[in-house]
Design a protein around this motif. Sequence first.
Motif, PDB file in Angstrom:
ATOM      1  N   CYS A   1       8.705  -1.535  67.957  1.00 20.44           N
ATOM      2  CA  CYS A   1       8.606  -0.271  67.227  1.00 20.44           C
ATOM      3  C   CYS A   1       9.002   0.928  68.085  1.00 20.44           C
ATOM      4  O   CYS A   1       8.571   2.062  67.823  1.00 20.44           O
TER       5      CYS A   1
ATOM      6  N   ALA B   1      11.200   0.962  63.665  1.00 22.52           N
ATOM      7  CA  ALA B   1      10.459   2.205  63.848  1.00 22.52           C
ATOM      8  C   ALA B   1      10.420   2.982  62.527  1.00 22.52           C
ATOM      9  O   ALA B   1      11.449   3.145  61.858  1.00 22.52           O
TER      10      ALA B   1
ATOM     11  N   TRP C   1      -2.948  -3.774  71.623  1.00 22.78           N
ATOM     12  CA  TRP C   1      -2.852  -2.521  70.884  1.00 22.78           C
ATOM     13  C   TRP C   1      -3.466  -1.317  71.579  1.00 22.78           C
ATOM     14  O   TRP C   1      -3.445  -0.212  71.024  1.00 22.78           O
TER      15      TRP C   1
ATOM     16  N   VAL D   1       4.237   0.975  69.815  1.00 24.67           N
ATOM     17  CA  VAL D   1       3.700   1.726  68.682  1.00 24.67           C
ATOM     18  C   VAL D   1       2.966   2.955  69.209  1.00 24.67           C
ATOM     19  O   VAL D   1       2.108   2.851  70.083  1.00 24.67           O
TER      20      VAL D   1
ATOM     21  N   ASP E   1       0.618   5.474  67.620  1.00 29.59           N
ATOM     22  CA  ASP E   1      -0.125   5.734  66.384  1.00 29.59           C
ATOM     23  C   ASP E   1      -1.554   6.113  66.759  1.00 29.59           C
ATOM     24  O   ASP E   1      -2.357   5.269  67.145  1.00 29.59           O
TER      25      ASP E   1
ATOM     26  N   GLN F   1      -0.157  -1.509  58.226  1.00 28.69           N
ATOM     27  CA  GLN F   1       1.011  -0.993  58.946  1.00 28.69           C
ATOM     28  C   GLN F   1       1.971  -2.105  59.368  1.00 28.69           C
ATOM     29  O   GLN F   1       3.151  -1.870  59.592  1.00 28.69           O
TER      30      GLN F   1
ATOM     31  N   TYR G   1       2.376  -3.782  62.166  1.00 28.72           N
ATOM     32  CA  TYR G   1       3.034  -3.679  63.473  1.00 28.72           C
ATOM     33  C   TYR G   1       3.189  -5.061  64.120  1.00 28.72           C
ATOM     34  O   TYR G   1       4.051  -5.270  64.962  1.00 28.72           O
TER      35      TYR G   1
END
Length: 509
Positions: A276, A283, A425, A439, A441, A472, A474
């Motif tokens: 991403c 993305a 994450w 990512v 976010d 989402q 991801y």
Amino acid sequence: MKKFLSMLLVLTMALTCCFGTIASAEADKVVVGITIDPGNIGPFQGMSAGRIGILFTTYEFLTTKVNGERVNCLAKEVTQVDEKTVDVEIYDYIVDQAGNPLTAADVAWSYQTGMDSGNLPKLSAIASVEATGDYTVRFVFNELSAGDLDALLMECPIVTRAAYEASPDQMATDPVSTSAYQVVSYVSGSKIVYKDTGKYWQTDDSLVPLTSKHNVENIEIDIIPDTAQLTNALKTRAIDVSVWISATDIADFKDQPGFTVSQMPENSTEVFLFNCSDQSVFANNPDLRKAVAYAIDSELIAEGAYNGDARPVKTYGNTKYADYVDAWNDESYYEYDLDKAKELYAASGASNVNLKLMYVTSDETAMMATIVQAELAELGINVELCGYDSQLFNQYKFDGADQWDIMIDEVASSTNLANVYKLAWDCNGYTHSGTLNYVDDAQLQSLLEAAMNEKTHNDETMNAFHQYLKEQCYGIGLVQKLSNVAHTDTIKTLATCFRGQVLPGACEY
């Protein structure tokens, strides 16, 4: 007649003694087959598959884990002083195999040496460790997320400084620990032989955790890299047990006299990640991510790549962890739906998409990648397979956004599912911007921090993170592997550790 009866009695007693000898001989020794050489078996070496197979036979830790719960081993009591400070009191009568008493100074020294080695990266969470008395140690941590304390208390093998410094090779081949079993010989690439010393320090059996049980006198670890030879060794009873039998060979032992096969879910999960980063086609395009997710058939992967020895999962992880939320089992989770995938692909606005699929090369992952390649072709997406060895894979994984577009990876934790989430994450864990797969976010990070925090770690915060990550898209979980353990009838009851490895000392014979 009396003479005949006397002779019969003598014969009966002789036979009884004979069979008694045979029975105890069967329980006198167990042979475990593994495929990967542990290499250096010193206490402060990095983890490997081979090392995991012998770890609890060779060393003891402050605590261990049984049925998902922390259980004391060398530690008598663990007290959390505040959010970052923990005091550990060890038993005051611990001695190692050489007779050296184990004190708090040895515990602090073991942890500091492990930290300095650089081979135990989890220990970087420790800010300081010091002996505060003869049998008390204080740990100060940089931070503690949910489950971290359990992981850290069983991350570092404990040995006495005296024994370590007396070893000519830093215990690479002749470790001296507090375990009931001592290495009596180690031929690299071939065999490790252990013997119960008969003088284990913990004499109160009620305080001996499963990982420290010693129900058999001699343990032999046979290192057999060739899976066909490993299978033959079990068939001929040259070994008694292995968790390393290939999925294609395990059928040879099912329902066969003298053998038992047990299937156990592993704590590892095969997962799928989308790159991403700013330059990626994924993305700011959740529809494209979801289109790919719905086009992948986890059921087919479980059957095609693992011969049925895997099962689809419902989150970025699996049911092995105590903080898994059972309600997820009843939810939909990107089950294969080609029509929906095509709708989302059209809605994404993408066309003529070419992707690099990165993975660590193995028979299973190569088959997984081939399945994904064929399924995405149904969407009109061209996939280039990029299989690498683990070293190059990790290099590109952590610092190579231009090297991959989609990735098959394996995730696991010795503690909880929140830690599995954290490893991928938590943007604080990466030097580049964002998560493992770039990512950025803020909401994802906020929900993750709530799930990781000891005070707020519960079903509600775990579910909130899970739902947002699923929405989402991801990254998604694919399958949880199931390990097959096959053993002879020498073992009556099989015992395994929380990582799914055989505990030969804890089995019943």
